[in-house]
Design an enzyme around this catalytic site. Structure first.
Site, PDB file in Angstrom:
ATOM      1  N   SER A 153      41.923  60.872 -11.239  1.00 56.74           N
ATOM      2  CA  SER A 153      41.741  59.448 -11.544  1.00 56.74           C
ATOM      3  C   SER A 153      40.649  59.269 -12.586  1.00 56.74           C
ATOM      4  O   SER A 153      40.771  58.452 -13.500  1.00 56.74           O
ATOM      5  CB  SER A 153      41.352  58.687 -10.271  1.00 56.74           C
ATOM      6  OG  SER A 153      42.358  58.798  -9.303  1.00 56.74           O
TER       7      SER A 153
ATOM      8  N   LYS B  44      30.190  54.883  -3.545  1.00 56.95           N
ATOM      9  CA  LYS B  44      30.753  55.270  -4.837  1.00 56.95           C
ATOM     10  C   LYS B  44      31.243  54.001  -5.544  1.00 56.95           C
ATOM     11  O   LYS B  44      32.042  53.254  -4.973  1.00 56.95           O
ATOM     12  CB  LYS B  44      31.941  56.206  -4.551  1.00 56.95           C
ATOM     13  CG  LYS B  44      32.225  57.239  -5.622  1.00 56.95           C
ATOM     14  CD  LYS B  44      33.139  58.311  -5.024  1.00 56.95           C
ATOM     15  CE  LYS B  44      34.233  58.716  -5.970  1.00 56.95           C
ATOM     16  NZ  LYS B  44      35.170  59.675  -5.364  1.00 56.95           N
TER      17      LYS B  44
ATOM     18  N   HIS C 109      48.971  62.007  -7.299  1.00 56.80           N
ATOM     19  CA  HIS C 109      48.929  61.439  -5.939  1.00 56.80           C
ATOM     20  C   HIS C 109      50.336  61.107  -5.452  1.00 56.80           C
ATOM     21  O   HIS C 109      50.674  61.332  -4.288  1.00 56.80           O
ATOM     22  CB  HIS C 109      48.120  60.134  -5.930  1.00 56.80           C
ATOM     23  CG  HIS C 109      46.659  60.273  -6.204  1.00 56.80           C
ATOM     24  ND1 HIS C 109      46.021  59.553  -7.181  1.00 56.80           N
ATOM     25  CD2 HIS C 109      45.697  61.035  -5.612  1.00 56.80           C
ATOM     26  CE1 HIS C 109      44.732  59.844  -7.178  1.00 56.80           C
ATOM     27  NE2 HIS C 109      44.501  60.756  -6.245  1.00 56.80           N
TER      28      HIS C 109
ATOM     29  N   ARG D 178      44.802  70.841  -6.174  1.00 54.57           N
ATOM     30  CA  ARG D 178      45.147  71.071  -7.579  1.00 54.57           C
ATOM     31  C   ARG D 178      44.785  72.483  -8.014  1.00 54.57           C
ATOM     32  O   ARG D 178      45.527  73.141  -8.701  1.00 54.57           O
ATOM     33  CB  ARG D 178      44.385  70.087  -8.481  1.00 54.57           C
ATOM     34  CG  ARG D 178      44.967  68.725  -8.492  1.00 54.57           C
ATOM     35  CD  ARG D 178      44.001  67.729  -9.054  1.00 54.57           C
ATOM     36  NE  ARG D 178      42.872  67.548  -8.154  1.00 54.57           N
ATOM     37  CZ  ARG D 178      41.982  66.593  -8.245  1.00 54.57           C
ATOM     38  NH1 ARG D 178      42.045  65.735  -9.233  1.00 54.57           N
ATOM     39  NH2 ARG D 178      41.015  66.486  -7.371  1.00 54.57           N
TER      40      ARG D 178
HETATM   41  P1  ADP Z   1      38.931  61.543  -2.943  1.00 50.77           P
HETATM   42  O1  ADP Z   1      37.807  60.711  -3.475  1.00 50.77           O
HETATM   43  O2  ADP Z   1      39.157  61.427  -1.473  1.00 50.77           O
HETATM   44  O3  ADP Z   1      38.959  62.986  -3.411  1.00 50.77           O
HETATM   45  P2  ADP Z   1      41.149  61.112  -4.734  1.00 50.77           P
HETATM   46  O4  ADP Z   1      41.873  59.827  -4.944  1.00 50.77           O
HETATM   47  O5  ADP Z   1      40.443  61.686  -5.906  1.00 50.77           O
HETATM   48  O6  ADP Z   1      40.207  60.805  -3.536  1.00 50.77           O
HETATM   49  O7  ADP Z   1      42.134  62.226  -4.176  1.00 50.77           O
HETATM   50  C1  ADP Z   1      42.803  62.068  -2.955  1.00 50.77           C
HETATM   51  C2  ADP Z   1      43.524  63.352  -2.620  1.00 50.77           C
HETATM   52  O8  ADP Z   1      44.540  63.602  -3.590  1.00 50.77           O
HETATM   53  C3  ADP Z   1      42.646  64.615  -2.637  1.00 50.77           C
HETATM   54  O9  ADP Z   1      43.111  65.485  -1.633  1.00 50.77           O
HETATM   55  C4  ADP Z   1      42.867  65.186  -4.003  1.00 50.77           C
HETATM   56  O10 ADP Z   1      42.653  66.589  -4.015  1.00 50.77           O
HETATM   57  C5  ADP Z   1      44.337  64.871  -4.189  1.00 50.77           C
HETATM   58  N1  ADP Z   1      44.686  64.784  -5.604  1.00 50.77           N
HETATM   59  C6  ADP Z   1      44.058  64.117  -6.591  1.00 50.77           C
HETATM   60  N2  ADP Z   1      44.675  64.285  -7.786  1.00 50.77           N
HETATM   61  C7  ADP Z   1      45.740  65.102  -7.535  1.00 50.77           C
HETATM   62  C8  ADP Z   1      46.758  65.690  -8.354  1.00 50.77           C
HETATM   63  N3  ADP Z   1      46.810  65.512  -9.673  1.00 50.77           N
HETATM   64  N4  ADP Z   1      47.672  66.482  -7.748  1.00 50.77           N
HETATM   65  C9  ADP Z   1      47.611  66.696  -6.415  1.00 50.77           C
HETATM   66  N5  ADP Z   1      46.674  66.195  -5.603  1.00 50.77           N
HETATM   67  C10 ADP Z   1      45.743  65.397  -6.139  1.00 50.77           C
END
Ligand code: ADP
Length: 160
Positions: free
Chosen positions: A129, A42, A18, A91
């Site tokens: 996460s 969630k 992130h 990703r």
């Molecule tokens: P959500 O529940 O909205 O998917 P996340 O916190 O899981 O929330 O992810 C937020 C954004 O960050 C999404 O666009 C996700 O694809 C991106 N993201 C999550 N992990 C990574 C990573 N390791 N590298 C790049 N982008 C990521």
């Protein structure tokens, strides 16, 4: 005119993946708001204020990033923020289908808002996460994929 972008997500907790996306967005847009989704459906591992605090601390080195939280419709929040761009990270192909559908839905709702995708660094392509929480919980090392503030918080949460 300053271009303001919103990077929304659960950030439960924020990972180096992130952070990589937020830093790259901050190098392109004038202002970036990393915004933690208050998702009532969630169940989250960390509270909204904990998630915001971890994000704030791990992004304090970037002067044009602020951290906030939101609930409700994302496009309404983006407009309220005076922003015109939604940042999302990619990703792998597996992210694409969901992200594409959401971008099209948001365009339908608010054609003036652009979704901007940033591709991750390959070294974070497997980081999520949920995997961070799980690996840590079972004793694996996540030190390389989360900021120190998150590592400490995970220790507090799972190793008491
Ligand atoms: P959500 O529940 O909205 O998917 P996340 O916190 O899981 O929330 O992810 C937020 C954004 O960050 C999404 O666009 C996700 O694809 C991106 N993201 C999550 N992990 C990574 C990573 N390791 N590298 C790049 N982008 C990521």
């Amino acid at each position: 005119m300053k271009v303001r972008a919103v990077y929304p997500g659960s950030f439960d907790p924020i990972t180096n993946g992130h952070i990589y996306i937020a830093e790259r967005a901050a190098a392109i847009f004038d202002e970036v708001v990393v915004s933690v989704l208050v998702n009532e459906r969630k169940s989250a591992a960390f509270s909204v204020s904990e998630r915001c605090e971890m994000a704030r601390k791990s992004l304090s080195h970037v002067s044009n990033i602020t951290v906030d939280s939101f609930n409700g419709l994302l496009v309404d929040y983006v407009k309220q923020q005076g922003a015109s761009v939604i940042i999302r990270g990619l990703r792998a192909m597996s992210d694409f289908e969901y992200e594409f559908q959401m971008a099209l839905m948001n365009r339908q709702l608010a054609p003036e808002i652009e979704t901007f995708f940033i591709v991750t660094d390959p070294k974070y392509s497997y980081v999520s996460s949920s995997s961070v929480r799980e690996v840590f919980h079972f004793g694996g090392t996540v030190r390389d994929v989360v900021p120190p503030v998150v590592f400490d918080k995970l220790r507090e949460r799972y190793r008491q």
